[in-house]
Design a protein around this motif. Structure first.
Motif, PDB file in Angstrom:
ATOM      1  N   VAL A 254       0.011 -19.205  37.769  1.00 51.30           N
ATOM      2  CA  VAL A 254       1.449 -19.162  38.046  1.00 51.30           C
ATOM      3  C   VAL A 254       1.645 -19.308  39.539  1.00 51.30           C
ATOM      4  CG1 VAL A 254       3.547 -17.781  37.928  1.00 51.30           C
ATOM      5  CG2 VAL A 254       1.924 -17.736  36.033  1.00 51.30           C
ATOM      6  N   ASP A 255       2.503 -20.199  39.934  1.00 49.38           N
ATOM      7  CA  ASP A 255       2.727 -20.495  41.345  1.00 49.38           C
ATOM      8  C   ASP A 255       3.786 -19.551  41.909  1.00 49.38           C
ATOM      9  OD1 ASP A 255       2.881 -21.548  43.815  1.00 49.38           O
ATOM     10  OD2 ASP A 255       3.291 -23.601  43.196  1.00 49.38           O
ATOM     11  N   PRO A 256       3.443 -18.671  42.882  1.00 48.32           N
ATOM     12  CA  PRO A 256       4.456 -17.784  43.475  1.00 48.32           C
ATOM     13  C   PRO A 256       5.572 -18.541  44.170  1.00 48.32           C
ATOM     14  CG  PRO A 256       2.225 -17.111  44.114  1.00 48.32           C
ATOM     15  CD  PRO A 256       2.127 -18.468  43.463  1.00 48.32           C
ATOM     16  N   PHE A 257       5.263 -19.758  44.639  1.00 52.01           N
ATOM     17  CA  PHE A 257       6.283 -20.546  45.331  1.00 52.01           C
ATOM     18  C   PHE A 257       7.440 -20.885  44.404  1.00 52.01           C
ATOM     19  CE2 PHE A 257       8.049 -24.595  46.805  1.00 52.01           C
ATOM     20  CZ  PHE A 257       8.396 -24.241  48.082  1.00 52.01           C
TER      21      PHE A 257
ATOM     22  N   LEU B 186       1.380 -27.436  60.480  1.00 51.10           N
ATOM     23  CA  LEU B 186       0.876 -28.806  60.412  1.00 51.10           C
ATOM     24  C   LEU B 186      -0.624 -28.937  60.718  1.00 51.10           C
ATOM     25  CD1 LEU B 186       2.007 -31.503  59.629  1.00 51.10           C
ATOM     26  CD2 LEU B 186       2.588 -31.943  62.004  1.00 51.10           C
ATOM     27  N   PRO B 187      -1.183 -28.294  61.765  1.00 53.37           N
ATOM     28  CA  PRO B 187      -2.621 -28.488  62.030  1.00 53.37           C
ATOM     29  C   PRO B 187      -3.520 -28.070  60.870  1.00 53.37           C
ATOM     30  CG  PRO B 187      -1.538 -27.529  63.939  1.00 53.37           C
ATOM     31  CD  PRO B 187      -0.547 -27.510  62.827  1.00 53.37           C
ATOM     32  N   ASP B 188      -3.256 -26.908  60.270  1.00 57.02           N
ATOM     33  CA  ASP B 188      -4.072 -26.455  59.130  1.00 57.02           C
ATOM     34  C   ASP B 188      -3.915 -27.399  57.939  1.00 57.02           C
ATOM     35  OD1 ASP B 188      -4.902 -24.289  60.611  1.00 57.02           O
ATOM     36  OD2 ASP B 188      -3.292 -22.991  59.880  1.00 57.02           O
ATOM     37  N   PHE B 189      -2.706 -27.872  57.739  1.00 57.17           N
ATOM     38  CA  PHE B 189      -2.458 -28.809  56.641  1.00 57.17           C
ATOM     39  C   PHE B 189      -3.250 -30.105  56.851  1.00 57.17           C
ATOM     40  CE2 PHE B 189       0.041 -32.461  55.139  1.00 57.17           C
ATOM     41  CZ  PHE B 189       0.077 -32.192  53.780  1.00 57.17           C
ATOM     42  N   LEU B 190      -3.243 -30.613  58.069  1.00 50.62           N
ATOM     43  CA  LEU B 190      -3.954 -31.859  58.361  1.00 50.62           C
ATOM     44  C   LEU B 190      -5.464 -31.689  58.190  1.00 50.62           C
ATOM     45  CD1 LEU B 190      -2.021 -33.146  61.502  1.00 50.62           C
ATOM     46  CD2 LEU B 190      -1.781 -33.869  59.141  1.00 50.62           C
ATOM     47  N   ASP B 191      -6.003 -30.564  58.651  1.00 49.52           N
ATOM     48  CA  ASP B 191      -7.441 -30.327  58.498  1.00 49.52           C
ATOM     49  C   ASP B 191      -7.840 -30.277  57.030  1.00 49.52           C
ATOM     50  OD1 ASP B 191      -8.223 -30.317  61.129  1.00 49.52           O
ATOM     51  OD2 ASP B 191      -7.881 -28.177  61.407  1.00 49.52           O
ATOM     52  N   THR B 192      -7.024 -29.611  56.215  1.00 53.20           N
ATOM     53  CA  THR B 192      -7.350 -29.475  54.791  1.00 53.20           C
ATOM     54  C   THR B 192      -7.293 -30.820  54.088  1.00 53.20           C
ATOM     55  OG1 THR B 192      -6.299 -27.282  54.895  1.00 53.20           O
ATOM     56  CG2 THR B 192      -6.839 -28.130  52.729  1.00 53.20           C
ATOM     57  N   VAL B 193      -6.251 -31.608  54.381  1.00 55.83           N
ATOM     58  CA  VAL B 193      -6.135 -32.927  53.760  1.00 55.83           C
ATOM     59  C   VAL B 193      -7.275 -33.832  54.223  1.00 55.83           C
ATOM     60  CG1 VAL B 193      -4.696 -34.991  53.576  1.00 55.83           C
ATOM     61  CG2 VAL B 193      -3.637 -32.744  53.468  1.00 55.83           C
ATOM     62  N   SER B 194      -7.612 -33.768  55.519  1.00 53.90           N
ATOM     63  CA  SER B 194      -8.704 -34.592  56.046  1.00 53.90           C
ATOM     64  C   SER B 194     -10.022 -34.274  55.344  1.00 53.90           C
ATOM     65  CB  SER B 194      -8.836 -34.364  57.554  1.00 53.90           C
ATOM     66  OG  SER B 194      -9.938 -35.059  58.073  1.00 53.90           O
TER      67      SER B 194
ATOM     68  N   ILE C   3      -0.996 -29.015  48.923  1.00 54.95           N
ATOM     69  CA  ILE C   3       0.307 -28.374  49.097  1.00 54.95           C
ATOM     70  C   ILE C   3       0.471 -27.150  48.211  1.00 54.95           C
ATOM     71  CG2 ILE C   3       1.453 -30.490  49.834  1.00 54.95           C
ATOM     72  CD1 ILE C   3       2.584 -30.771  47.027  1.00 54.95           C
ATOM     73  N   ARG C   4      -0.370 -27.001  47.191  1.00 51.07           N
ATOM     74  CA  ARG C   4      -0.313 -25.804  46.357  1.00 51.07           C
ATOM     75  C   ARG C   4      -0.691 -24.556  47.140  1.00 51.07           C
ATOM     76  NH1 ARG C   4      -4.043 -25.445  42.999  1.00 51.07           N
ATOM     77  NH2 ARG C   4      -3.018 -24.016  41.555  1.00 51.07           N
ATOM     78  N   HIS C   5      -1.436 -24.728  48.202  1.00 52.93           N
ATOM     79  CA  HIS C   5      -1.899 -23.591  48.998  1.00 52.93           C
ATOM     80  C   HIS C   5      -1.040 -23.376  50.239  1.00 52.93           C
ATOM     81  CE1 HIS C   5      -5.503 -23.509  46.487  1.00 52.93           C
ATOM     82  NE2 HIS C   5      -5.593 -24.823  46.667  1.00 52.93           N
ATOM     83  N   PHE C   6       0.071 -24.096  50.341  1.00 53.36           N
ATOM     84  CA  PHE C   6       0.985 -23.922  51.471  1.00 53.36           C
ATOM     85  C   PHE C   6       2.352 -23.504  50.950  1.00 53.36           C
ATOM     86  CE2 PHE C   6      -2.340 -26.326  53.436  1.00 53.36           C
ATOM     87  CZ  PHE C   6      -2.314 -25.964  54.772  1.00 53.36           C
ATOM     88  N   ASP C   7       3.118 -22.951  51.844  1.00 53.71           N
ATOM     89  CA  ASP C   7       4.451 -22.483  51.492  1.00 53.71           C
ATOM     90  C   ASP C   7       5.427 -22.959  52.563  1.00 53.71           C
ATOM     91  OD1 ASP C   7       6.555 -21.229  50.350  1.00 53.71           O
ATOM     92  OD2 ASP C   7       5.868 -19.175  50.691  1.00 53.71           O
TER      93      ASP C   7
END
Length: 311
Positions: free
Chosen positions: A43-46, A164-172, A189-193
Motif C-alpha cells: 500500500v502506497d502511503p503517498f 533532485l540530486p538523490d533522485f538523479l543518482d537513483t535513476v542513474s 518515484i515510488r520511493h519519493f514523495d
C-alpha cells in the motif's frame, strides 16, 4: 506552603517533559508501523496523502463557491495578478486546491469585500485601531491569495531542488543496471514523495496516453521554473536528440547539482557573517556595556565604599 507550590511546579514540568518523550516515541513507532504495513501489503502511503489533499481541495471549493460570482470583476481588477500570471502560479505550485484562474480572481474580490465588512463591524464595535483596520483588512484580503500562491510556488520549487540530486543518482544507478528509462522512473518515484513524484508521475501518464517524449519534456519545463530542474530536462532533450547515454546525463547532472548546493551553502554562510556582526554590534555589545556600567553605578551608590557613605 511555598515549598508545596515549588514542588507542584517541578512535578508539572516533569510530567510535561515525560509526556513529550512518550509522544515522540509514539510518533516514531507509528511511522515505523505504517512503513512496515506499506511494505508488506504494498500500500502506497503517498496515495493516502493524495486523498487527504483531494478532500481538503473539495472542502475548500465548497467554502469558496461564492468566489465564482466575483470572477468577472476579479479579472478586470487584476493588479499584480493578471490572468497569465495567475495561470503560471497555479501551474508551478502544483495547484493543491484545484483552483481555476477565474475562481482565484474571484477569491481576491470575495475576500476584499468580506474584509471590508469585518472592518466596518470593528468600527461599530469600537475595537482598538478600527479606523486603520477598515483600510488595512480589505488590502490584506485582496493580497493574501497572491502572497500565499507565490509562497507555495517558491516552496515547491525549493523542494524539487532538495530532492533532485538523490533522485538523479537513483535513476542513474537503475539505468546503468540495464533498466529502461521509463521503467526506472516508474520504480524510483515510488520511493519519493512530493513534487518530484507528482511531476514524473504526470510525465509517465502523458507518455502512456501517446504524448511524444519531447512534448512531455516541454510540459515539465512549463510547470517548473527551478533552474536545476530545467537544466536537467534540457539536457535530457539534448541527449535524446544527440544520442548521449541517459545514465551519463543523470550522473553528470547529479554531480553538478551537489556542487551547486555546496556553493549555495557557502554563499549563505558568507551572508550570515555580516548579520551576526550587526547583531553583536548593535544589540549584544550595548546591552553588555549597560549591564557593566549599571553594576559599577550600583556599587558606587550602594556598595561598602559608596559615595553616599562619605556624606
Amino acid at each position: 506552603m511555598d515549598a508545596l507550590i515549588i514542588l507542584t511546579i517541578i512535578a508539572f514540568w516533569f510530567c510535561v517533559l515525560l509526556w513529550l518523550k512518550h509522544f515522540w516515541s509514539y510518533i516514531n513507532g507509528k511511522r515505523d508501523v505504517i512503513t512496515h504495513v506499506s511494505d508488506v501489503t504494498h500500500v502506497d502511503p503517498f496515495e493516502k496523502k493524495k486523498k487527504k489533499k483531494d478532500k481538503r481541495a473539495n472542502l475548500f471549493q465548497k467554502v469558496t463557491t461564492y468566489a465564482d460570482d466575483f470572477a468577472d470583476l476579479g479579472q478586470r481588477i487584476n493588479f499584480f495578478s493578471e490572468n497569465h500570471m495567475v495561470d503560471d502560479w497555479l501551474r508551478k505550485s502544483g495547484n493543491p486546491l484545484k483552483l481555476t484562474v477565474q475562481r482565484f480572481q474571484g477569491l481576491k474580490i470575495f475576500l476584499f469585500i468580506v474584509s471590508f465588512f469585518v472592518g466596518i463591524l470593528s468600527v461599530i464595535i469600537g475595537l482598538p485601531f478600527s479606523q486603520y483596520m477598515i483600510i488595512l483588512l480589505p488590502v490584506l484580503g485582496y493580497f493574501i491569495p497572491i502572497l500565499l500562491i507565490r509562497r507555495e510556488v517558491k516552496k515547491r520549487q525549493n523542494r524539487i531542488r532538495q530532492d533532485l540530486p538523490d533522485f538523479l543518482d537513483t535513476v542513474s544507478t537503475s539505468v546503468q543496471a540495464g533498466v529502461s528509462l521509463d521503467q526506472a522512473l516508474r520504480e524510483v518515484i515510488r520511493h519519493f514523495d512530493g513534487p518530484i513524484r507528482e511531476e514524473f508521475s504526470r510525465f509517465n501518464h502523458e507518455i502512456d496516453l501517446g504524448t511524444t517524449r519531447e512534448r512531455a519534456y516541454r510540459e515539465l519545463l512549463r510547470r517548473n521554473d527551478n533552474p536545476e530542474f530545467q537544466s536537467l530536462i534540457k539536457a535530457l532533450i539534448q541527449g535524446m536528440d544527440l544520442g548521449i547515454p541517459i545514465a551519463k546525463t543523470f550522473k553528470i547532472q547529479a554531480d553538478d547539482l551537489r556542487q551547486i548546493r555546496q556553493e549555495q551553502v557557502k554563499e549563505l554562510a558568507a551572508k550570515a557573517s555580516p548579520k551576526v556582526t550587526l547583531v553583536t554590534t548593535f544589540l549584544i555589545a550595548p546591552v553588555s556595556i549597560l549591564m557593566i556600567a549599571g553594576l559599577m553605578i550600583m556599587n558606587m551608590l550602594m556598595g561598602d565604599n559608596s559615595i553616599l557613605n562619605m556624606f
